[in-house]
Design an enzyme around this catalytic site. Structure first.
Site, PDB file in Angstrom:
ATOM      1  N   LYS A   1      19.399 -45.984 -44.069  1.00  0.00           N
ATOM      2  CA  LYS A   1      20.086 -46.777 -43.046  1.00  0.00           C
ATOM      3  C   LYS A   1      20.449 -45.905 -41.856  1.00  0.00           C
ATOM      4  CE  LYS A   1      22.734 -49.963 -44.878  1.00  0.00           C
ATOM      5  NZ  LYS A   1      23.913 -50.250 -45.719  1.00  0.00           N
TER       6      LYS A   1
ATOM      7  N   ARG B   1      29.646 -47.881 -44.115  1.00  0.00           N
ATOM      8  CA  ARG B   1      28.481 -48.427 -44.837  1.00  0.00           C
ATOM      9  C   ARG B   1      27.762 -47.352 -45.623  1.00  0.00           C
ATOM     10  NH1 ARG B   1      24.979 -50.811 -40.037  1.00  0.00           N
ATOM     11  NH2 ARG B   1      24.097 -52.148 -41.677  1.00  0.00           N
TER      12      ARG B   1
ATOM     13  N   GLY C   1      22.469 -54.170 -52.745  1.00  0.00           N
ATOM     14  CA  GLY C   1      23.650 -54.691 -53.434  1.00  0.00           C
ATOM     15  C   GLY C   1      24.286 -53.732 -54.422  1.00  0.00           C
TER      16      GLY C   1
ATOM     17  N   MET D   1      25.630 -50.646 -53.704  1.00  0.00           N
ATOM     18  CA  MET D   1      26.726 -49.809 -53.244  1.00  0.00           C
ATOM     19  C   MET D   1      27.603 -50.568 -52.250  1.00  0.00           C
ATOM     20  SD  MET D   1      25.084 -46.075 -53.500  1.00  0.00           S
ATOM     21  CE  MET D   1      24.117 -46.317 -52.082  1.00  0.00           C
TER      22      MET D   1
ATOM     23  N   ARG E   1      14.493 -51.402 -41.428  1.00  0.00           N
ATOM     24  CA  ARG E   1      13.761 -50.507 -42.328  1.00  0.00           C
ATOM     25  C   ARG E   1      12.405 -51.130 -42.586  1.00  0.00           C
ATOM     26  NH1 ARG E   1      17.359 -52.353 -47.445  1.00  0.00           N
ATOM     27  NH2 ARG E   1      16.794 -54.499 -47.140  1.00  0.00           N
TER      28      ARG E   1
ATOM     29  N   HIS F   1      13.974 -52.570 -75.908  1.00  0.00           N
ATOM     30  CA  HIS F   1      12.951 -52.640 -76.955  1.00  0.00           C
ATOM     31  C   HIS F   1      11.897 -53.680 -76.600  1.00  0.00           C
ATOM     32  CE1 HIS F   1      11.307 -54.203 -80.796  1.00  0.00           C
ATOM     33  NE2 HIS F   1      11.304 -52.932 -81.135  1.00  0.00           N
TER      34      HIS F   1
ATOM     35  N   ARG G   1     -17.159 -47.537 -78.596  1.00  0.00           N
ATOM     36  CA  ARG G   1     -16.758 -47.298 -79.985  1.00  0.00           C
ATOM     37  C   ARG G   1     -17.792 -47.959 -80.895  1.00  0.00           C
ATOM     38  NH1 ARG G   1     -12.514 -49.391 -77.202  1.00  0.00           N
ATOM     39  NH2 ARG G   1     -10.701 -48.048 -76.899  1.00  0.00           N
TER      40      ARG G   1
ATOM     41  N   ARG H   1     -19.386 -42.999 -79.029  1.00  0.00           N
ATOM     42  CA  ARG H   1     -18.603 -42.196 -79.972  1.00  0.00           C
ATOM     43  C   ARG H   1     -19.055 -42.495 -81.394  1.00  0.00           C
ATOM     44  NH1 ARG H   1     -12.229 -43.014 -80.385  1.00  0.00           N
ATOM     45  NH2 ARG H   1     -12.881 -44.955 -81.382  1.00  0.00           N
TER      46      ARG H   1
ATOM     47  N   GLU I   1      -9.118 -34.231 -78.398  1.00  0.00           N
ATOM     48  CA  GLU I   1      -7.973 -35.085 -78.737  1.00  0.00           C
ATOM     49  C   GLU I   1      -7.080 -34.446 -79.790  1.00  0.00           C
ATOM     50  OE1 GLU I   1      -9.363 -38.781 -80.398  1.00  0.00           O
ATOM     51  OE2 GLU I   1     -11.092 -37.827 -81.302  1.00  0.00           O
TER      52      GLU I   1
ATOM     53  N   SER J   1     -14.643 -35.211 -73.381  1.00  0.00           N
ATOM     54  CA  SER J   1     -13.931 -36.401 -72.942  1.00  0.00           C
ATOM     55  C   SER J   1     -12.554 -36.362 -73.585  1.00  0.00           C
ATOM     56  CB  SER J   1     -14.700 -37.652 -73.360  1.00  0.00           C
ATOM     57  OG  SER J   1     -13.952 -38.784 -73.006  1.00  0.00           O
TER      58      SER J   1
ATOM     59  N   GLY K   1      -9.450 -37.555 -75.158  1.00  0.00           N
ATOM     60  CA  GLY K   1      -8.915 -38.744 -75.823  1.00  0.00           C
ATOM     61  C   GLY K   1      -7.410 -38.634 -75.756  1.00  0.00           C
ATOM     62  N   THR K   2      -6.854 -39.117 -74.638  1.00  0.00           N
ATOM     63  CA  THR K   2      -5.436 -38.814 -74.394  1.00  0.00           C
ATOM     64  C   THR K   2      -4.493 -39.626 -75.275  1.00  0.00           C
ATOM     65  OG1 THR K   2      -5.563 -40.298 -72.496  1.00  0.00           O
ATOM     66  CG2 THR K   2      -5.693 -37.935 -72.054  1.00  0.00           C
ATOM     67  N   ASN K   3      -4.978 -40.709 -75.907  1.00  0.00           N
ATOM     68  CA  ASN K   3      -4.085 -41.412 -76.837  1.00  0.00           C
ATOM     69  C   ASN K   3      -3.777 -40.522 -78.040  1.00  0.00           C
ATOM     70  OD1 ASN K   3      -4.377 -43.549 -75.117  1.00  0.00           O
ATOM     71  ND2 ASN K   3      -5.739 -44.711 -76.458  1.00  0.00           N
ATOM     72  N   ASP K   4      -4.847 -40.026 -78.692  1.00  0.00           N
ATOM     73  CA  ASP K   4      -4.618 -39.153 -79.837  1.00  0.00           C
ATOM     74  C   ASP K   4      -3.991 -37.833 -79.410  1.00  0.00           C
ATOM     75  OD1 ASP K   4      -5.124 -40.073 -82.490  1.00  0.00           O
ATOM     76  OD2 ASP K   4      -7.191 -40.454 -81.880  1.00  0.00           O
TER      77      ASP K   4
ATOM     78  N   CYS L   1     -11.019 -40.715 -71.649  1.00  0.00           N
ATOM     79  CA  CYS L   1     -11.327 -42.060 -72.131  1.00  0.00           C
ATOM     80  C   CYS L   1     -10.136 -42.708 -72.823  1.00  0.00           C
ATOM     81  CB  CYS L   1     -12.544 -42.049 -73.052  1.00  0.00           C
ATOM     82  SG  CYS L   1     -12.304 -41.067 -74.529  1.00  0.00           S
TER      83      CYS L   1
ATOM     84  N   TYR M   1     -14.724 -37.797 -64.210  1.00  0.00           N
ATOM     85  CA  TYR M   1     -14.578 -39.243 -64.277  1.00  0.00           C
ATOM     86  C   TYR M   1     -13.390 -39.655 -65.133  1.00  0.00           C
ATOM     87  CZ  TYR M   1     -16.620 -39.154 -68.989  1.00  0.00           C
ATOM     88  OH  TYR M   1     -16.844 -38.908 -70.307  1.00  0.00           O
TER      89      TYR M   1
HETATM   90  P1  ADP Z   1      23.918 -53.731 -47.135  1.00  0.00           P
HETATM   91  O1  ADP Z   1      23.251 -52.422 -47.286  1.00  0.00           O
HETATM   92  O2  ADP Z   1      24.443 -54.324 -48.381  1.00  0.00           O
HETATM   93  O3  ADP Z   1      23.111 -54.682 -46.295  1.00  0.00           O
HETATM   94  P2  ADP Z   1      25.398 -53.111 -44.775  1.00  0.00           P
HETATM   95  O4  ADP Z   1      26.014 -51.802 -44.633  1.00  0.00           O
HETATM   96  O5  ADP Z   1      24.109 -53.331 -44.076  1.00  0.00           O
HETATM   97  O6  ADP Z   1      25.259 -53.435 -46.308  1.00  0.00           O
HETATM   98  O7  ADP Z   1      26.473 -54.157 -44.265  1.00  0.00           O
HETATM   99  C1  ADP Z   1      26.745 -55.443 -44.793  1.00  0.00           C
HETATM  100  C2  ADP Z   1      26.769 -56.475 -43.672  1.00  0.00           C
HETATM  101  O8  ADP Z   1      27.697 -56.146 -42.683  1.00  0.00           O
HETATM  102  C3  ADP Z   1      25.429 -56.569 -42.990  1.00  0.00           C
HETATM  103  O9  ADP Z   1      25.125 -57.911 -42.763  1.00  0.00           O
HETATM  104  C4  ADP Z   1      25.647 -55.854 -41.704  1.00  0.00           C
HETATM  105  O10 ADP Z   1      24.814 -56.358 -40.699  1.00  0.00           O
HETATM  106  C5  ADP Z   1      27.115 -56.112 -41.411  1.00  0.00           C
HETATM  107  N1  ADP Z   1      27.681 -55.005 -40.619  1.00  0.00           N
HETATM  108  C6  ADP Z   1      27.676 -53.711 -40.952  1.00  0.00           C
HETATM  109  N2  ADP Z   1      28.219 -52.951 -39.987  1.00  0.00           N
HETATM  110  C7  ADP Z   1      28.568 -53.797 -38.987  1.00  0.00           C
HETATM  111  C8  ADP Z   1      29.170 -53.616 -37.703  1.00  0.00           C
HETATM  112  N3  ADP Z   1      29.479 -52.412 -37.238  1.00  0.00           N
HETATM  113  N4  ADP Z   1      29.394 -54.711 -36.965  1.00  0.00           N
HETATM  114  C9  ADP Z   1      29.057 -55.932 -37.439  1.00  0.00           C
HETATM  115  N5  ADP Z   1      28.492 -56.182 -38.632  1.00  0.00           N
HETATM  116  C10 ADP Z   1      28.254 -55.116 -39.403  1.00  0.00           C
HETATM  117 MG    MG Z   2      -9.005 -40.737 -81.086  1.00  0.00          MG
HETATM  118 MG    MG Z   3      22.305 -54.157 -44.696  1.00  0.00          MG
END
Ligand code: ADP
Ligand code: MG
Ligand code: MG
Length: 902
Positions: A29, A98, A107, A109, A343, A459, A582, A637, A767, A786, A788-791, A854, A874
């Site tokens: 970010k 942020r 979501g 952090m 991003r 599991h 085989r 084989r 192998e 060749s 035989g990476t399983n064995d 193989c 190969y």
């Molecule tokens: P996340 O990584 O969960 O998207 P962000 O750090 O991007 O969290 O922020 C959460 C929300 O708050 C986003 O919608 C972002 O656009 C908004 N936000 C963050 N900083 C500002 C700011 N300085 N002014 C207005 N809105 C902000």
């Molecule tokens: Mg074998």
């Molecule tokens: Mg964001």
């Protein structure tokens, strides 16, 4: 100070000081905010505290020396630039705090908005906004809510209840219906909640708010959910997060303000266009939280045409600059557009191919770069059949796509019931809270597996992937009641016998049967869709990128195929030979009788007769395969499994004999068979009489196979074809074993081949660890190796796959002993080292020694890169994996080692 820290370490960067290459230091970010700032885009000013500061804090439990002073200095310069002071009672500057790590962890952090508000500056904020009390109190209540929840761990529901309560008191359904007084009352209620849970007043000192929020972001790196997410996504645990402090801009100032998210192309299909959501009069987090209905981004044109067109221009610029799909967060404050995040956006597998192809067409990237941007895992996903869905078919639950594919079937809750119904020919979905080793038979019988608990390393997930079976794990909206044979989801009860459908790629669960449609990509590989003549962006992109991968790769890709039909299919998928044919199946079916005769042979003549009867049958099998692979090499084989695998199981035989004796029938033959089975019983069949050991113990067995191969090759050649057989001796651990087999084989080959021109190579599998470690000696007697990476994995680690995958792999994955199952992806450090040693020492002893692999690893993306690096000639894999191996071999060839494709 920690070891690496010095007094003048730089921990804080202004946005103007960073750029997009600094993700390690500034997080994704922060690096991208800096990049946008330097592009001259409208980004609110701010600064980034580095991941180094976070790491130092997490290591010592306190802020590193110098950090506080640097924050102070950057804050002062931000205040100067904005002409406002943080939390000033008359005219406050507010900031957001942020998180932002190198890899996005959606979501996972924390973020706190509106830092700097308190009981006094809320009044100043109102004045700043032209007397907009409603806005000021709304911003304040948001601060207390976010700060309380993320910094002080006050349960979020408490605030939500209070908000609902305020709406109910007002008879309102929408938060916009609350006026300034209502919100002031809400702030009061929030502050009481805060005191109740933390034992202190909500902090009024702006700088204390800021410091506590920064610290909370640091600490969020080690929150449990963040740790779990990193494990699942294989993100290293020691990267730390950066912290961004950004001047607030306000989307909640009225109808001429708002906030939104956008993609520069459709992240689902890759189609060009504008994709996004907008919400008027709201702050950022409202869009994601879904508290009000957003409108499609296109609506913004009507609401605020100027901002809309500015946004489109910026999006086009960002795409051109990043040369990729971007996702964006923005806010409009009274008609002024602000960029808050961008991003390179996540996308589906199909979109990844389509976008890479489009960007080549647009001249933004070249084909190497396009190849770099897709991967084998995505291609593999596109090769599974998919559900045919339309909007009327919403999922009832969503879990983790633990093992890909699409499966529909009758719900069952126990392993036993799964086995019963499957035996009646029904397709079943085994539903469990979580699975354990007792469920193994049910999992084998089922079409798919659905669990309400557990992640990608549970599991259920590990075993299902090992079996190539569709699995959705951790669908926690489902409440499974095994004794009552039902589960409840969204108020609906599903009982045994009902039908459900699960998508192991997306993790979605549907009630009822969903029609499945074949993969277009597979149809293309099979030759039934011509990329030049159909209007299908995905198929065209796959065709183009695959063609380029084939141009680039150095590794040849072969297939594992046992029959002419398999060979034909693999050839259509692009296989350039057979790396493993085989011969076991040539001893099954109606040939079992001959094998029994061979095993029970009392005299040399009996045995020779049985072998003589098998010879023409095997020869015919080889003729078919050599014909299909005309001109391409075929590695055959010699027989590998222990012979008792060809006899009936002991218990069954014992019962049959007992019953027949009771009836007074003649059981001489069955008794002999039973005695043989008893005699041949092994405690550890994996380490017993098998492979080359069989060939050395049973006279004539390998000789018969060698003769069948050579005769078939001659026959095909006489008919005008080209057969290129390579005879592979399994399980060799010492050169003497191979020399013995070779001496006999060479005689037979010389006699059969005569002057037909047929050339037959003789080589061995590597192998057994001892073979890898004595590869220099073994190469003297082998024209090819060749792996035989399983064995090699089983014997290298000292565990058998069948026993361990269900028994404890989940625990090893959970503990991080494995990052991934060593059967899925080669263990580079251990088993991979054996491969490396054998390749080097084998080639040193015999320059030009042909090297291949193989095992199933031959079709695993990361392993293919490893085999490329080690210099093999190969890889060979199952027909379905051939395109994946071709793609990854191409990517390996263009990538320098160690680049990350996340
Ligand atoms: P996340 O990584 O969960 O998207 P962000 O750090 O991007 O969290 O922020 C959460 C929300 O708050 C986003 O919608 C972002 O656009 C908004 N936000 C963050 N900083 C500002 C700011 N300085 N002014 C207005 N809105 C902000
Ligand atoms: Mg074998
Ligand atoms: Mg964001």
């Amino acid at each position: 100070m920690t070891a690496h820290e010095t007094a003048d370490d730089k921990y804080v960067y202004d946005f103007a000081e960073g750029n997009k290459e600094l993700k390690d230091l500034l997080g994704g970010k922060g690096a991208n905010l800096a990049e946008m700032t330097n592009l001259g885009l409208p980004v609110p000013p701010g600064f980034t505290i580095t991941t180094e500061a976070c790491k130092a804090y997490l290591a010592t439990g306190r802020e590193p020396d110098g950090l506080a002073g640097q924050i102070e200095a950057h804050l002062e310069s931000l205040e100067r630039e904005m002409g406002r002071r943080l939390g000033d009672p008359q005219d406050p500057l507010l900031v957001s705090v942020r998180s932002g790590a190198k890899f996005s962890m959606p979501g996972m952090m924390e973020t706190v908005l509106n830092v700097g508000l308190n009981d006094r500056s809320v009044v100043g904020l109102s004045a700043q906004a032209g007397g907009n009390d409603r806005f000021a109190w709304d911003s304040y209540r948001r601060l207390i809510q976010m700060f309380g929840k993320t910094v002080c761990e006050v349960p979020g529901e408490e605030f939500e209840h209070a908000l609902d309560e305020a709406k109910r008191a007002k008879g309102a359904t929408n938060d916009l219906d609350l006026d300034a007084d209502d919100l002031r009352g809400l702030v009061d209620a929030y502050q009481k909640i805060f005191v109740r849970h933390t034992g202190r007043e909500f902090p009024q000192e702006p700088r204390e708010q800021l410091d506590l929020a920064i610290r909370a972001v640091f600490e969020s790196w080690n929150a449990e959910r963040a740790i779990l997410y990193r494990r699942q996504e294989r993100i290293p645990a020691d990267l730390g997060t950066a912290v961004n402090v950004v001047a607030m801009v306000f989307g909640n100032l009225g109808p001429d303000s708002g906030t939104g998210v956008a993609f520069t192309r459709d992240p689902g299909s890759g189609a060009q266009g504008i994709y996004g959501d907008y919400l008027a009069n709201a702050q950022g987090e409202d869009v994601v939280a879904g508290i009000r209905n957003t409108v499609p981004l296109q609506e913004l044109e009507r609401l605020d045409s100027r901002s809309y067109h500015e946004l489109l221009d910026i999006m086009a610029r960002l795409e051109g600059h990043y040369q990729d799909l971007c996702d964006i967060e923005f806010t409009i404050e009274r008609g002024k557009l602000w960029m808050l995040q961008t991003r390179v956006g996540k996308r589906t597998a199909a979109a990844a191919f389509v976008i890479a192809g489009q960007l080549v067409d647009e001249g933004l990237i070249d084909l190497d770069e396009a190849l770099h941007r897709v991967n084998g895992a995505q291609l593999a996903q596109l090769m599974f059949p998919r559900f045919q869905l339309d909007h009327e078919f919403p999922p009832v639950a969503r879990g983790i796509g633990a093992s890909p594919g699409a499966a529909s079937g009758t719900v069952v809750f126990t392993s036993a019931r799964a086995v019963e119904l499957a035996a009646e020919g029904k397709s079943v979905i085994l539903v469990r809270r979580e699975t354990n080793p007792d469920d193994l038979n049910g999992m084998i019988a089922a079409q798919g597996i659905l669990t309400s608990r557990g992640g990608k390393t549970s599991h259920a997930a590990v075993v299902a992937r090992g079996m190539g079976k569709t699995c959705v794990s951790g669908a926690d909206e489902i409440e499974v009641d095994v004794p009552a044979k039902r589960f409840v989801v969204g108020g609906r009860t599903v009982t045994e016998g009902d039908v459900v459908s699960i998508d192991g790629t997306t993790g979605k669960v549907y009630l009822g049967e969903v029609p499945v449609m074949p993969s277009e990509v597979v149809q293309y590989f099979e030759g039934s869709l011509d990329p030049e003549h159909i209007d299908n962006a995905l198929v065209r992109a796959v065709h183009r990128i695959m063609t380029h991968a084939d141009d680039r790769r150095r590794l040849t890709v072969r297939t594992n195929a046992d029959t002419g039909a398999d060979a034909a299919r693999a050839r259509r998928f692009g296989a350039e030979g057979i790396g493993l044919c085989r011969t076991e199946h040539m001893f099954l079916g109606d040939r079992r009788e001959l094998v029994e005769r061979l095993i029970l042979a009392a005299t040399d003549t009996d045995r020779t007769d049985a072998l003589a009867a098998l010879l023409p049958l095997q020869r015919q099998d080889f003729v078919e395969i050599f014909r299909e692979m005309d001109g391409l090499p075929v590695t055959v084989r010699l027989i590998d499994p222990p012979l008792h695998e060809f006899l009936p199981p002991l218990e069954q035989l014992a019962v049959n004999v007992a019953v027949a004796q009771e009836r007074g029938e003649d059981v001489a033959k069955e008794e002999a068979l039973l005695a043989a089975v008893r005699r041949m019983h092994e405690e550890n069949p994996m380490l017993g009489l098998r492979g080359v050991r069989l060939g050395l113990v049973i006279p004539g067995l390998f000789a018969m196979q060698v003769r069948a191969i050579a005769e078939a090759a001659v026959a095909v050649t006489r008919d005008g074809g080209v057969a290129r057989p390579e005879i592979m001796v399994p399980l060799v651990g010492a050169v003497q074993e191979l020399e013995t087999v070779r001496a006999e084989a060479e005689k037979i080959i010389a006699e059969v081949v005569g002057d037909s021109g047929v050339e037959v190579l003789i080589g061995t599998m590597i192998e057994v660890p001892r073979a890898a470690l004595t590869a220099g000696q073994i190469a003297e007697a082998a024209e090819f190796f060749s792996f035989g990476t399983n064995d090699l994995t089983q014997m290298g680690w000292g565990f058998s796959r069948d026993d361990v995958e269900g028994a404890f792999f989940w625990r090893y994955l959970e503990l991080g002993i494995f990052g991934i199952s060593p059967f899925e992806s080669i263990d580079r450090d251990g088993v991979g080292r054996l491969v490396r040693i054998a390749a080097e020492e084998g080639r040193a002893a015999r320059p030009g020694l042909k090297l291949g692999v193989c095992g199933e690893h031959g079709g695993d993306p990361d392993s293919v890169h490893f085999f490329h690096e080690v210099g093999l000639d190969y890889v060979s894999c199952s027909p379905f994996r051939v395109p994946v191996a071709r793609l990854e071999a191409g990517r390996a060839a263009i990538e320098t080692t160690g680049s990350d494709s996340r």
